[in-house]
Design a protein around this motif. Structure first.
Motif, PDB file in Angstrom:
ATOM      1  N   SER A   1       8.903  12.536  13.026  1.00  0.00           N
ATOM      2  CA  SER A   1       9.163  12.979  11.657  1.00  0.00           C
ATOM      3  C   SER A   1       8.111  14.001  11.259  1.00  0.00           C
ATOM      4  O   SER A   1       6.987  13.989  11.770  1.00  0.00           O
ATOM      5  N   VAL A   2       8.466  14.871  10.321  1.00  0.00           N
ATOM      6  CA  VAL A   2       7.556  15.936   9.908  1.00  0.00           C
ATOM      7  C   VAL A   2       6.279  15.379   9.293  1.00  0.00           C
ATOM      8  O   VAL A   2       5.228  16.027   9.328  1.00  0.00           O
ATOM      9  N   ASN A   3       6.339  14.163   8.743  1.00  0.00           N
ATOM     10  CA  ASN A   3       5.125  13.568   8.173  1.00  0.00           C
ATOM     11  C   ASN A   3       4.631  12.389   9.008  1.00  0.00           C
ATOM     12  O   ASN A   3       4.080  11.417   8.497  1.00  0.00           O
ATOM     13  N   GLY A   4       4.874  12.481  10.309  1.00  0.00           N
ATOM     14  CA  GLY A   4       4.359  11.479  11.221  1.00  0.00           C
ATOM     15  C   GLY A   4       5.010  10.125  11.028  1.00  0.00           C
ATOM     16  O   GLY A   4       6.226  10.010  10.893  1.00  0.00           O
ATOM     17  N   GLY A   5       4.185   9.064  10.976  1.00  0.00           N
ATOM     18  CA  GLY A   5       4.715   7.714  10.873  1.00  0.00           C
ATOM     19  C   GLY A   5       4.787   7.180   9.462  1.00  0.00           C
ATOM     20  O   GLY A   5       4.891   5.961   9.275  1.00  0.00           O
ATOM     21  N   VAL A   6       4.762   8.052   8.464  1.00  0.00           N
ATOM     22  CA  VAL A   6       4.783   7.581   7.076  1.00  0.00           C
ATOM     23  C   VAL A   6       6.052   6.783   6.793  1.00  0.00           C
ATOM     24  O   VAL A   6       6.014   5.748   6.111  1.00  0.00           O
ATOM     25  N   TYR A   7       7.185   7.232   7.342  1.00  0.00           N
ATOM     26  CA  TYR A   7       8.442   6.513   7.065  1.00  0.00           C
ATOM     27  C   TYR A   7       8.407   5.106   7.659  1.00  0.00           C
ATOM     28  O   TYR A   7       8.992   4.175   7.110  1.00  0.00           O
ATOM     29  N   LEU A   8       7.707   4.941   8.768  1.00  0.00           N
ATOM     30  CA  LEU A   8       7.588   3.613   9.376  1.00  0.00           C
ATOM     31  C   LEU A   8       6.727   2.690   8.515  1.00  0.00           C
ATOM     32  O   LEU A   8       6.992   1.491   8.402  1.00  0.00           O
ATOM     33  N   THR A   9       5.687   3.271   7.897  1.00  0.00           N
ATOM     34  CA  THR A   9       4.856   2.489   6.980  1.00  0.00           C
ATOM     35  C   THR A   9       5.679   2.011   5.785  1.00  0.00           C
ATOM     36  O   THR A   9       5.525   0.875   5.323  1.00  0.00           O
ATOM     37  N   THR A  10       6.552   2.871   5.275  1.00  0.00           N
ATOM     38  CA  THR A  10       7.395   2.531   4.134  1.00  0.00           C
ATOM     39  C   THR A  10       8.346   1.384   4.488  1.00  0.00           C
ATOM     40  O   THR A  10       8.536   0.448   3.704  1.00  0.00           O
ATOM     41  N   ILE A  11       8.945   1.449   5.671  1.00  0.00           N
ATOM     42  CA  ILE A  11       9.839   0.382   6.119  1.00  0.00           C
ATOM     43  C   ILE A  11       9.064  -0.924   6.305  1.00  0.00           C
ATOM     44  O   ILE A  11       9.519  -1.997   5.907  1.00  0.00           O
ATOM     45  N   GLN A  12       7.882  -0.811   6.886  1.00  0.00           N
ATOM     46  CA  GLN A  12       7.067  -2.000   7.113  1.00  0.00           C
ATOM     47  C   GLN A  12       6.677  -2.650   5.787  1.00  0.00           C
ATOM     48  O   GLN A  12       6.666  -3.878   5.661  1.00  0.00           O
ATOM     49  N   GLN A  13       6.346  -1.835   4.791  1.00  0.00           N
ATOM     50  CA  GLN A  13       5.966  -2.381   3.488  1.00  0.00           C
ATOM     51  C   GLN A  13       7.122  -3.162   2.864  1.00  0.00           C
ATOM     52  O   GLN A  13       6.926  -4.235   2.282  1.00  0.00           O
ATOM     53  N   PHE A  14       8.329  -2.613   3.005  1.00  0.00           N
ATOM     54  CA  PHE A  14       9.475  -3.371   2.496  1.00  0.00           C
ATOM     55  C   PHE A  14       9.628  -4.679   3.263  1.00  0.00           C
ATOM     56  O   PHE A  14       9.977  -5.720   2.698  1.00  0.00           O
ATOM     57  N   GLY A  15       9.347  -4.637   4.568  1.00  0.00           N
ATOM     58  CA  GLY A  15       9.413  -5.858   5.371  1.00  0.00           C
ATOM     59  C   GLY A  15       8.482  -6.931   4.846  1.00  0.00           C
ATOM     60  O   GLY A  15       8.857  -8.111   4.750  1.00  0.00           O
ATOM     61  N   TYR A  16       7.260  -6.527   4.492  1.00  0.00           N
ATOM     62  CA  TYR A  16       6.309  -7.487   3.908  1.00  0.00           C
ATOM     63  C   TYR A  16       6.875  -8.105   2.631  1.00  0.00           C
ATOM     64  O   TYR A  16       6.777  -9.316   2.412  1.00  0.00           O
TER      65      TYR A  16
END
Length: 445
Positions: free
Chosen positions: A401-416
């Motif tokens: 992604s153009v902003n690296g792994g930021v989208y993965l952090t967002t998904i992980q936060q929702f997981g929490y």
């Protein structure tokens, strides 16, 4: 092994730091590719490995290259963080690297879109090498972004299932689970309560656990993270809702979030000898190929089994796939020795014997299809599971992604939020997550 594991926290912090590249890098994909690689020259190669055995493995890898290319010398600089690499890629100069190797696949989108690393497709074409026939499918995918192949895979990590064979036998389980419903049944059978806690937990499903991230779970569901227009698909692809539902069900059936978190807080850390799988406190573990050596080194009091992770019940025919990530390498756009640099990159990433020898020394998964089948590979028979996962065309990775792994952090936060009960509406939560991902990407462009 720990030196080459893709810890989510390390990867995401590192990928965020690359944001500076988008505006500061002045390199062009075709800059500096006019050098004569047949003439004597010296390259600078930066890598992130730091353990003595790893440093020796890199030294041996480069020694093999120098023997094959006596006119090209390589100055090797190890234990380099992504922050240091990023700064050097922005500024260039005589001491800057010509070739870099990073543990952070999440950075590929930044590296490619900013021009920090050159597009390698012209070099592959010039050398008559077809990347799609050379590298496993998932590794091929995580070294590209938006049509730009600015990196090559350099060994990989494959995720599978470790299980306590002794505990399985006691519980009457004769084979590792192949589907998530079988997995849930086995996890309950393997769980032995002790008062308000556990004598043995079948599996620690928490997203805060050891490698049990949303990213790794999702790999088994083969999700499509973005649609053809680059918009988040989190709320549209049913694979996401399915994965979150499976994990939440595991959390609830194995005691609930609060009880699991209390137990987890009392267990050993991921990289120490007291990891709960090593000690038998957890009977099944989602983890990478390095875990086998680490577990065996502690001389556990049980037999260790290794298998692919389960798949959704409606994808039973894809059992054997897994999540793939790994180390990447590329050529700095600021380098004035790009043809010579390509010779190095080509050797360390496509020479079968070089890849095999490096894999044997580092104990990571080889990153070419030929190396995965090489009879020269030396490994514990159980390691073969990870070789098969890496070669499996159904195995998946997280896209650049153009902003690296930021989208993965967002998904992980929702997981929490979802596993803890803070968020209760899965559909609404996924829609909000998708909107946040789209906003972050738009701001990064």
């Amino acid at each position: 092994m720990p030196g080459t594991s893709r810890k989510a926290t390390f990867a995401l912090v590192a990928s965020a730091s690359i944001a500076l590249l988008a505006t500061a890098c002045t390199g062009r994909p075709d800059a500096g590719a006019s050098d004569d690689a047949s003439k004597e020259t010296t390259l600078t190669f930066w890598h992130a490995w730091s353990a003595p055995s790893e440093v020796k493995a890199v030294k041996d890898l480069i020694s093999g290259f120098e023997k094959a290319h006596p006119d090209i010398h390589v100055d090797v600089v190890g234990n380099m963080t992504d922050d240091k690499m990023n700064q050097a890629l922005r500024t260039g100069g005589a001491k800057a690297p010509d070739v870099i190797s990073s543990f952070t696949t999440n950075s590929v989108g930044k590296f490619c879109s900013s021009g920090a690393l050159v597009d390698l497709d012209p070099f592959f074409e010039k050398s008559g090498i077809d990347p799609e026939k050379t590298f496993p499918k998932a590794m091929n995918e995580y070294t590209r972004f938006d049509g730009n192949r600015c990196a090559v895979p350099l060994l990989g990590d494959a995720y599978g299932l470790y299980y306590n064979k002794t505990a399985f036998k006691k519980a009457g389980i004769t084979a590792p689970p192949k589907t998530w419903s079988e997995f849930a049944t086995d996890a309950e059978k393997l769980t032995i309560p002790r008062g308000d806690t556990y004598k043995q937990l079948g599996f620690m499903p928490d997203y805060h656990g050891w490698e049990t991230t949303t990213e790794h779970y999702l790999g088994q569901f083969s999700p499509t993270y973005f649609d053809k227009d680059g918009k988040s698909n989190v709320a549209k692809d049913p694979a996401f809702a399915q994965a979150f539902t499976v994990q939440k069900k595991l959390v609830d059936e194995l005691g609930g979030y609060r009880k699991l978190e209390t137990y987890r807080s009392e267990l050993g850390d991921e990289w120490g000898p007291k990891h709960p799988f090593h000690t038998g406190q957890v009977a099944m573990q989602l983890d990478g190929e390095w875990r086998l050596g680490m577990a065996l080194a502690t001389k556990p009091k049980f037999d260790i089994g290794v298998a692919p992770l389960p798949v959704p019940d409606d994808q039973a025919d894809q059992y054997g796939k897994g999540y793939i990530t790994g180390t990447i390498a590329g050529i700095a756009a600021t380098s004035k020795k790009q043809n010579a640099a390509w010779e190095l990159v080509k050797y360390i990433s496509t020479n079968t014997d070089a890849v095999v020898n490096f894999s044997n020394a580092i104990h990571n998964v080889p990153s070419t299809l030929a190396a995965l089948k090489s009879p020269k590979l030396t490994y514990d028979p159980r390691f073969k599971t990870f070789l098969e996962i890496a070669a499996n065309p159904d195995s998946t990775t997280a896209p650049a992604s153009v902003n690296g792994g930021v989208y993965l952090t967002t998904i992980q936060q929702f997981g929490y939020d979802y596993e803890s009960g803070k968020a209760t509406d899965l559909k609404k939560g996924l829609q909000q997550t998708a909107r946040q991902i789209d906003t972050d990407i738009a701001q990064a462009k």
